[in-house]
Structure formats: C-alpha cells, structure tokens
Design a protein around this motif. Structure first.
Motif, PDB file in Angstrom:
ATOM      1  N   GLY A   1     -17.703   4.887  -4.589  1.00 25.41           N
ATOM      2  CA  GLY A   1     -17.299   4.261  -3.831  1.00 25.41           C
ATOM      3  C   GLY A   1     -18.444   4.434  -2.363  1.00 25.41           C
ATOM      4  O   GLY A   1     -18.051   2.999  -1.730  1.00 25.41           O
TER       5      GLY A   1
ATOM      6  N   GLN B   1     -10.226  -3.227  -4.744  1.00 24.60           N
ATOM      7  CA  GLN B   1     -10.871  -2.110  -4.486  1.00 24.60           C
ATOM      8  C   GLN B   1     -10.877  -0.458  -4.634  1.00 24.60           C
ATOM      9  O   GLN B   1     -11.357   0.342  -5.078  1.00 24.60           O
ATOM     10  CB  GLN B   1     -10.451  -1.672  -2.995  1.00 24.60           C
ATOM     11  CG  GLN B   1     -10.661  -0.220  -1.890  1.00 24.60           C
ATOM     12  CD  GLN B   1     -12.577   0.141  -1.475  1.00 24.60           C
ATOM     13  OE1 GLN B   1     -13.862  -1.264  -2.412  1.00 24.60           O
ATOM     14  NE2 GLN B   1     -13.285   0.865  -1.099  1.00 24.60           N
TER      15      GLN B   1
ATOM     16  N   ARG C   1     -13.575   1.522  -7.273  1.00 21.19           N
ATOM     17  CA  ARG C   1     -14.006   3.278  -7.210  1.00 21.19           C
ATOM     18  C   ARG C   1     -13.991   3.706  -8.373  1.00 21.19           C
ATOM     19  O   ARG C   1     -15.047   4.572  -8.943  1.00 21.19           O
ATOM     20  CB  ARG C   1     -12.650   3.562  -6.098  1.00 21.19           C
ATOM     21  CG  ARG C   1     -13.287   3.155  -4.112  1.00 21.19           C
ATOM     22  CD  ARG C   1     -11.740   3.865  -3.228  1.00 21.19           C
ATOM     23  NE  ARG C   1     -12.377   3.246  -2.603  1.00 21.19           N
ATOM     24  CZ  ARG C   1     -13.144   5.035  -1.371  1.00 21.19           C
ATOM     25  NH1 ARG C   1     -13.807   5.375  -2.129  1.00 21.19           N
ATOM     26  NH2 ARG C   1     -13.573   4.563  -0.314  1.00 21.19           N
TER      27      ARG C   1
ATOM     28  N   ASP D   1      -5.828   0.850  -3.436  1.00 22.98           N
ATOM     29  CA  ASP D   1      -6.696   1.527  -2.827  1.00 22.98           C
ATOM     30  C   ASP D   1      -5.055   1.477  -0.991  1.00 22.98           C
ATOM     31  O   ASP D   1      -4.959   0.543  -0.150  1.00 22.98           O
ATOM     32  CB  ASP D   1      -7.581   0.913  -2.350  1.00 22.98           C
ATOM     33  CG  ASP D   1      -8.368   1.999  -1.368  1.00 22.98           C
ATOM     34  OD1 ASP D   1      -8.779   3.068  -2.396  1.00 22.98           O
ATOM     35  OD2 ASP D   1      -7.866   1.588  -0.349  1.00 22.98           O
TER      36      ASP D   1
END
Length: 651
Positions: free
Chosen positions: A20, A88, A92, A314
């Motif tokens: 990430g 997100q 990741r 996230d």
C-alpha cells in the motif's frame, strides 16, 4: 514531432515498502519525494525511478502487475455504498499479494463532486497521498477548477502526475507534472506515460493558450523515448475515448499495454489489439483491474475485481470518510424544497432524451436570466447518476448534481446560431458507442433531431413559433457552455449581457426554494426522429374519431402501439386512441374534435410513434465489424417515426 526525453537523470529507488506504500520514493540515500517534483517543475522532461522489488508466486522477477485505476471524479463515496475505504482495502490486499505490483491511475481525480464544490479537489489529494500510488495520469476533470488550482493540487501530491500531452503557452510541460516515468520492478524496467482525449479544450477549464497534443502523436513520441531509456515494458495511463485506444494500438509500434479510458467502459476480459493489451474497468469504487505482463509485454493474466458490500473497508479511510462528511454535514443536509416527481440524474437518460431534471435546471436558468427566451444545459454537467424524490431536496442533492464552478450568463444569438448549437451536440450512429444521442437539455424551445449518418435538426419552435434563422433570441446558459463546451462554437463570440453572482448549483437551489415544491414534466422539448415517413397516405372521420394512415418505415419490423401521439406547434399533445398495423402502413386514431382544425393550419400537425428497427436493414456494425443490435440507447426501447398531417383533412 520529436522532443528530447530529458537530459541526465538521477537514479531513484522504489524500496521494499509495506503493501500500500509502494510509491514511497527516495534518492539513493537521502532525497525526498519533493526533490523529484521540484525537478519536474523546473522543466525535467522525465524522471527515472528504479528499485529492487522482487516477484512472488513463481514469476521469478520477470513480470509486472498493474493494479488500476480509480477515475473517481473527486468522489469518495459514502459509508454503506461503494466508496474509497473499500477500494483502499482491496488495493492493499492486491499489492500485498505480489511483490511485482504497482498501483497506477488514469486521471479525473480532482473534480467534480459534491465535496469538491467546497474543496476544489484538495480532499481527494489527501486521500490519494496515502494510497500507494506509483504514478497518476491526468484527465479532463483534473482541470475543472482552473489551471492554477490543478497545478497547486499536483504540487501537493506525494506521488507523480504523468502528463505527456499538455503544455504551457511556452511549450513546457505543466509545472508539477512529469512527461514520463521509469520504474524498476524486479527484473522488469517499466515505462509509463499519459495521453488525453482530443478536443481537450472543449470539455474542461483548460486555457485556450495552453497546448493539448494529439494522443497518437504523443504516444509515438513517448514510446520512442521510453525505448531509448531502456524500458522493457511500456504502458499508457490513458484518458482518451474508448475507441481511440484501437487507433493508438494500430498506429504505435512498441506499446505493450493501455489501461484507463475517458468513456467509463467496463471490460469482462482484456483485449489484445494489434499486439497491445487494452484494459478498461469503468468507474471508481465499483471495479479494480489487475493486469500482469511479462518482460516482453505479453499478457500473463488479467482480472477485474468487483467490489461489493462484502469487502471490509479500510478502517482508517472509513474514519476519514465519515469525518469528511461530518465536517460538511450542516451544509449538505439543509433542505431547499420538495420535488413531487422523481428526478433522474442518469447520464444514459440526460444524454439521450428530455428529462424532468434537465427541464428543472433549464427552467431555473430561464427564470434567473434576464428576459431569456431559451436555455441550454449540457448533459455532462448533470452528475451523480442517481435519482431524487419524490420528496425533500437538500443542498447536498443539488450541489452533487451541479458541482461545477459555472455561472449563468445571457447573450443574444440568432436562430441560425441556435440551430447550429443543437446540431453540433448530436452523436450519430453507427459511430456513437452509446447510440444516437443529443447530449443536452433545453428550456424555452422544442426541436426534432436525427442521429443517423449525419446529425440533423428538424423543426424547431420557440414559444410555439417556428425558429427564425435571422431572428434574435436571448440565450441563458453557463459560462462554460458559452466559452468552452464542445458543440457550442456558434455562441463563442457573443457579448455577455448578464452574469449571475452565484454559480449554477446555488442558482437552481434558489429557484427551488422560491417555488417551494417543483414538479417538472416531460413537455416534448426534445423529439427524436429516426425515420420521417412524410404526409398521411389516407384518412377517415367516423364516429367523432379521426384515423390517419402512414407508411411504415422500410426498416421497421413492428410498432409500439402505446407510444403514438400528435403534437401541435404550440406544444399541445394529443394521445392516440388506437394504433394498428395495416399491411405496410400504420393506422393511428385520435379523438377527432380538434385535430382537423389544427391540421389545416400553416404548420403541419406532427405525429410521432415508436417502431422496432431491423438491425440487419440498418447494417450498423461495431469496431470489430459485428452487427449492432438496435436500439443501442438504454433510454429508448424503440426507434421513433414521424409523420405530418396536412389538408385535405377536414371536418
């Protein structure tokens, strides 16, 4: 046109950073990310980025995986809906799966959304700085708030913006952007660049004196440049129309892959065209693309990841998303009025046909503009793709639909100039990928349009009277439409008579507040005509009913018996009492009390109705030569025929 790839370059390393955070950059030893951007701002044509990322899953370091590509229009989504926190978490996860992966984006991140109405895209940069972006291409909506704001946002970014096609009036790349970038991923040297669509000046607030170069010309130049810089694999972060990707693939040798697009097309699988891999995965937060290439640029694997409510967001991004809305909640939630009908902000509707929402916005401009006769609103200026009401309308609703920094203006235009603007907005079959469309909403006028082969505008009426080509009319629209938007060249030189002190969003809010409750209706302002079958072939009057016969279009396989109506010049509408096929004709029956009187006037009465088109008879094909099934547009279930009713129909 040839340009130097740039002189000596520092060597930069993409370290083995946590998943990430793969775009973290340092000069071997000490230099920060800001050093790289500073060099770009000073006119460096490209920046080299190298590192020691290895590869897992048996790839031996000889592959590169492109995770892509946002395209969010500065939106961050909402909790419980597709949003940046889910996105997100997925990024990741995908970056952690493979050591050969990079996250790349293709533009349209800074404007325009509800939140960007207040932040001009600054909020999106803050999120993107923590998304592990290796490089971001630029798109048209990154300039929605002007060139200086865009440059400021690029400079505030902790990742590089790729811009290979846009230049200052002095011929220099835009400050705080890079023309190209090289990334060492394991044993693969990856070269990256960006292009933007043709007609760039016509679709965003990009100054006329700034240059936008052709995507094919730029692609040839950048591929040559990156080959000389030693790139094994060359990838285009694209912001051009879907169909332009095939042009680029055919015209440019050595380009291994293209991802992104301006057109929001979503592939079910990657395509390979003239040796170039093409990947398009639609709009942000719905899908994520994952494309693995070998060191020769060959496609190893491709996946479209579909994001749904099962993805755990996230936690940090979720908290930031909630805080962003909390900060502006009071402004968003303020009630401005009621709508008695559903308002549809879908692009599929507003590009294709008249809508209640379009009529509301156009009527608000007519109301605001001093002595305005007609109003124009481009369909692309109506955002969100959502529906509203019946019920309360909030400030957040209106500003989400109308987030752009556009003022309302009035000016004088001739009838000929108005007709030219109407015609220039029509997209025609067979080229138009989304079917024949007319791309705008209007007020104060009614017009016929056709989108087959060449754009055509039929009869036009203003306040019930035929449009006078030499007559003068006061037009209300936005400064963007008058000065910038594609298709409105006939308005460019007009002197502004009046300009609103507020932007369009607040102007519409004020209109709704003054009305208290709004109920815009479909009023036959925009009339599609696929086939004009001419005058009635016969008529009869019996039992107080008038029956008219018209030839069926040769391309018709049937009719829509529920969709026929007659229209008087003043806009009065008469629904058909009955419709039947009669051999190669269609018989349409009306209440005969008033129609004979109307038909005997100087302007013919018009009859419209739906028919099922024969796809083979039209013979329209797609870019692969396959027959296009008609109708294409989701907003029209049929094609539309028009007939004219003239004397000797009488009582």
């Amino acid at each position: 046109m040839s340009h130097d790839c740039g002189g000596d370059h520092e060597e930069y390393e993409q370290r083995g950073t946590p998943a990430g955070d793969r775009s973290t950059v340092s000069k071997r030893g000490h230099a920060s990310r800001r050093t790289v951007l500073g060099a770009a701002a000073a006119g460096l044509a490209g920046t080299a980025l190298s590192g020691a990322a290895g590869a897992e899953n048996g790839d031996g370091g000889d592959t590169v995986t492109i995770v892509h590509d946002l395209h969010s229009h500065s939106d961050i989504g909402e909790v419980g809906e597709p949003n940046i926190a889910r996105y997100q978490a997925t990024i990741r996860e995908r970056l952690a799966e493979r050591e050969d992966s990079v996250f790349l984006t293709s533009g349209d991140e800074l404007g325009s959304s509800l939140i960007s109405f207040y932040t001009e895209g600054a909020h999106k940069v803050e999120f993107m700085n923590d998304m592990g972006i290796t490089a971001a291409g630029v798109g048209n909506h990154d300039f929605d708030y002007g060139i200086e704001t865009a440059i400021d946002r690029f400079g505030a970014s902790e990742f590089p913006w790729l811009n290979s096609a846009l230049f200052t009036p002095d011929g220099e790349p835009l400050p705080n952007t890079e023309r190209w970038r090289i990334v060492e991923v394991g044993d693969v040297t990856l070269g990256l660049f960006n292009v933007v669509l043709r007609g760039f000046h016509d679709i965003t607030d990009y100054p006329d004196e700034y240059e936008a170069r052709d995507p094919i010309e730029v692609s040839r130049e950048m591929v040559d440049c990156l080959q000389r810089e030693g790139a094994d694999v060359i990838v285009l972060a694209s912001h051009v129309a879907h169909e332009t990707h095939y042009e680029i693939a055919e015209a440019v040798d050595g380009l291994d892959a293209i991802f992104g697009s301006h057109s929001h097309v979503t592939f079910d699988e990657a395509e390979i065209h003239h040796g170039t891999v093409i990947s398009e995965i639609g709009y942000a937060y719905e899908h994520l693309g994952v494309m693995t290439l070998d060191r020769e640029g060959g496609l190893v694997s491709w996946e479209r990841v579909d994001l749904d409510e099962g993805i755990e967001p996230d936690p940090e991004f979720k908290a930031r998303l909630e805080a962003q809305y909390d900060e502006l909640d009071e402004e968003f939630s303020a009630e401005v009025g009621e709508t008695e009908v559903e308002l549809d902000a879908s692009g599929a509707v507003n590009y294709a046909r008249e809508s209640r929402l379009g009529n509301l916005v156009a009527d608000a401009m007519l109301d605001a503009g001093e002595d305005a006769d007609v109003a124009f609103q481009n369909a692309g200026g109506l955002r969100t793709n959502d529906t509203y009401g019946p019920g309360t309308l909030t400030a957040g609703d209106v500003l989400g639909i109308l987030p752009f920094a556009n003022a309302v203006v009035t000016f004088e235009a001739t009838g000929a100039e108005i007709r030219a603007a109407l015609e220039s907005r029509v997209d025609t079959l067979p080229e138009a990928p989304f079917g024949a469309q007319q791309g705008q909403q209007v007020g104060g006028l009614s017009y016929e349009w056709s989108g087959h082969g060449e754009a055509a505008i039929g009869e036009v009426f203003v306040d019930g009277e035929p449009l006078d080509p030499e007559g003068s009319y006061t037009v209300a629209t936005t400064d963007y439409i008058k000065d910038t938007a594609s298709g409105y060249d006939s308005f460019r030189g007009a002197e502004v008579l009046w300009q609103s002190s507020d932007l369009l969003g607040p102007v519409v809010m004020q209109y709704i507040e003054e009305q208290g409750s709004v109920a815009p209706e479909i009023e036959d302002r925009i009339l599609r005509v696929d086939e004009d079958v001419g005058e009635q072939t016969d008529w009869s009057m019996a039992g107080g009913e008038l029956t008219l016969w018209f030839d069926l279009p040769e391309e018709a396989t049937g009719i829509d018996p529920e969709g026929f109506f007659a229209l008087a010049p003043d806009g009065e509408r008469f629904e058909a009492a009955g419709v039947e096929e009669d051999g190669g004709a269609v018989a349409v029956t009306f209440d005969g009390e008033r129609l004979p009187e109307l038909a005997s006037g100087e302007t013919p009465l018009r009859v419209f109705g739906g028919f099922d088109p024969d796809s083979e008879a039209y013979g329209y094909t797609d870019e692969d030569g396959a027959l296009r099934e008609l109708p294409v547009s989701a907003a029209y279930g049929t094609f539309v025929m028009k007939g004219s009713v003239t004397a000797p129909v009488d009582g």
